[in-house]
Write a protein that holds these residues in place. Structure first.
Motif, PDB file in Angstrom:
ATOM      1  N   TYR A 119      14.452  28.170  43.925  1.00  0.00           N
ATOM      2  CA  TYR A 119      14.333  28.734  45.272  1.00  0.00           C
ATOM      3  C   TYR A 119      15.532  28.340  46.133  1.00  0.00           C
ATOM      4  O   TYR A 119      16.152  29.173  46.793  1.00  0.00           O
ATOM      5  CB  TYR A 119      13.038  28.243  45.905  1.00  0.00           C
ATOM      6  CG  TYR A 119      12.851  28.607  47.358  1.00  0.00           C
ATOM      7  CD1 TYR A 119      12.358  29.853  47.737  1.00  0.00           C
ATOM      8  CD2 TYR A 119      13.162  27.694  48.367  1.00  0.00           C
ATOM      9  CE1 TYR A 119      12.185  30.184  49.068  1.00  0.00           C
ATOM     10  CE2 TYR A 119      12.992  28.016  49.709  1.00  0.00           C
ATOM     11  CZ  TYR A 119      12.498  29.263  50.049  1.00  0.00           C
ATOM     12  OH  TYR A 119      12.332  29.588  51.371  1.00  0.00           O
ATOM     13  N   ASP A 125      19.019  29.798  45.007  1.00  0.00           N
ATOM     14  CA  ASP A 125      19.234  31.165  45.488  1.00  0.00           C
ATOM     15  C   ASP A 125      19.662  31.188  46.958  1.00  0.00           C
ATOM     16  O   ASP A 125      20.319  32.133  47.403  1.00  0.00           O
ATOM     17  CB  ASP A 125      17.955  31.995  45.316  1.00  0.00           C
ATOM     18  CG  ASP A 125      17.641  32.260  43.854  1.00  0.00           C
ATOM     19  OD1 ASP A 125      18.556  32.129  43.021  1.00  0.00           O
ATOM     20  OD2 ASP A 125      16.473  32.572  43.538  1.00  0.00           O
ATOM     21  N   LYS A 126      19.282  30.151  47.713  1.00  0.00           N
ATOM     22  CA  LYS A 126      19.639  30.079  49.133  1.00  0.00           C
ATOM     23  C   LYS A 126      20.890  29.234  49.360  1.00  0.00           C
ATOM     24  O   LYS A 126      21.182  28.859  50.493  1.00  0.00           O
ATOM     25  CB  LYS A 126      18.463  29.496  49.926  1.00  0.00           C
ATOM     26  CG  LYS A 126      17.221  30.368  49.873  1.00  0.00           C
ATOM     27  CD  LYS A 126      15.985  29.620  50.379  1.00  0.00           C
ATOM     28  CE  LYS A 126      16.037  29.379  51.853  1.00  0.00           C
ATOM     29  NZ  LYS A 126      15.858  30.621  52.628  1.00  0.00           N
TER      30      LYS A 126
END
Length: 275
Positions: free
Chosen positions: A147, A150-151
């Motif tokens: 998560y 991806d950021k």
């Protein structure tokens, strides 16, 4: 006698051949074991199944996780009063397994900017760990890592710059806003460790122009929960919620402190609301 000896010799040779054949098949089947032994079990979520039950797809899944570190840093960027503050959050894999998953534990990394007192970092750290609706502690360690990867390991969704409207639960736990209308932005931090059901407790940090840092204001909300601003955005709503009723206060800030100008009680059996 000679024939008996010959029979025994043949039997012995036959046993040796069988033993060699078995050993050869064992060494072949253990080639897979040797390959798996190269994988560091400390960075693998779950146990590696026995060779008989391993499929190529399963092995590939475990190999794909090898690049995931046991610790990494996520930056929470804050821009306050024309200054940039990066809160560096160190995430690590816990050793405790729940339903076969490695959960993520969080702590503020040492060396973070001193604009905030230590109590603010402790509050942020504790709230992140208890924030069940966030990604952290909502899935496995690998899910959390993916998560944030991806950021680009920057988390902006923790921070909000809007006034939390009363009865609107859509807000983040770090709020940047000028609370006392002195021209400088202050900080509101959700304190989940001190919160109760339907009673969200907050810590207030006022910006000090003189010291160029934030100062903790104890008991700013007078030990009551903070529910946000009213519809006009001028008044702060605080109160205490019980199972059958909620006692609410409408406040304005006078000389840096809350002053109650109205109060009201909402009942669970009634559809009438205050303000």
């Amino acid at each position: 006698m000679k024939s008996t000896t010959t029979i025994i010799a043949y039997a012995f040779v036959l046993m040796l051949l069988i033993s060699c054949t078995r050993n050869q098949s064992k060494s072949i089947s253990n080639d897979e074991d040797i390959n798996l032994a190269k994988i560091d079990s400390k960075v693998i979520d779950g146990r590696i199944p026995k060779p008989k039950s391993i499929r190529k797809q399963g092995v590939q899944k475990y190999i794909d996780t090898l690049h995931i570190p046991s610790k990494y840093v996520v930056t929470i960027p804050l821009e306050i009063n024309e200054r940039k503050i990066d809160i560096r959050l160190l995430l690590a894999k816990s050793e405790d397994l729940l339903r076969g998953k490695n959960y993520t534990i969080a702590e503020i990394e040492e060396g973070t900017s001193n604009f905030l007192p230590k109590s603010a970092y402790r509050c942020i750290e504790g709230t992140i760990e208890l924030q069940h609706w966030q990604t952290i502690n909502n899935g496995s360690y690998y899910y959390t890592y993916g998560y944030y990867k991806d950021k680009e390991f920057r988390e902006n969704e923790f921070v909000s710059r809007k006034r939390m409207t009363f009865r609107n639960r859509d807000y983040n736990f770090i709020t940047i806003i000028d609370m006392d209308n002195d021209g400088y932005e202050d900080l509101l931090i959700l304190d989940l460790a001190s919160s109760m059901r339907d009673n969200d407790m907050y810590q207030f940090y006022k910006w000090s122009e003189k010291e160029s840092k934030f100062i903790f204001v104890p008991d700013f909300f007078d030990k009551a929960a903070f529910y946000g601003w009213d519809k006009t955005g001028k008044y702060l709503i605080t109160g205490v919620s019980y199972s059958r009723e909620r006692k609410l206060y409408k406040n304005k800030i006078v000389r840096g402190k809350l002053k109650t100008i109205d109060q009201c009680i909402e009942y669970a059996v009634s559809d009438k609301f205050c303000w």
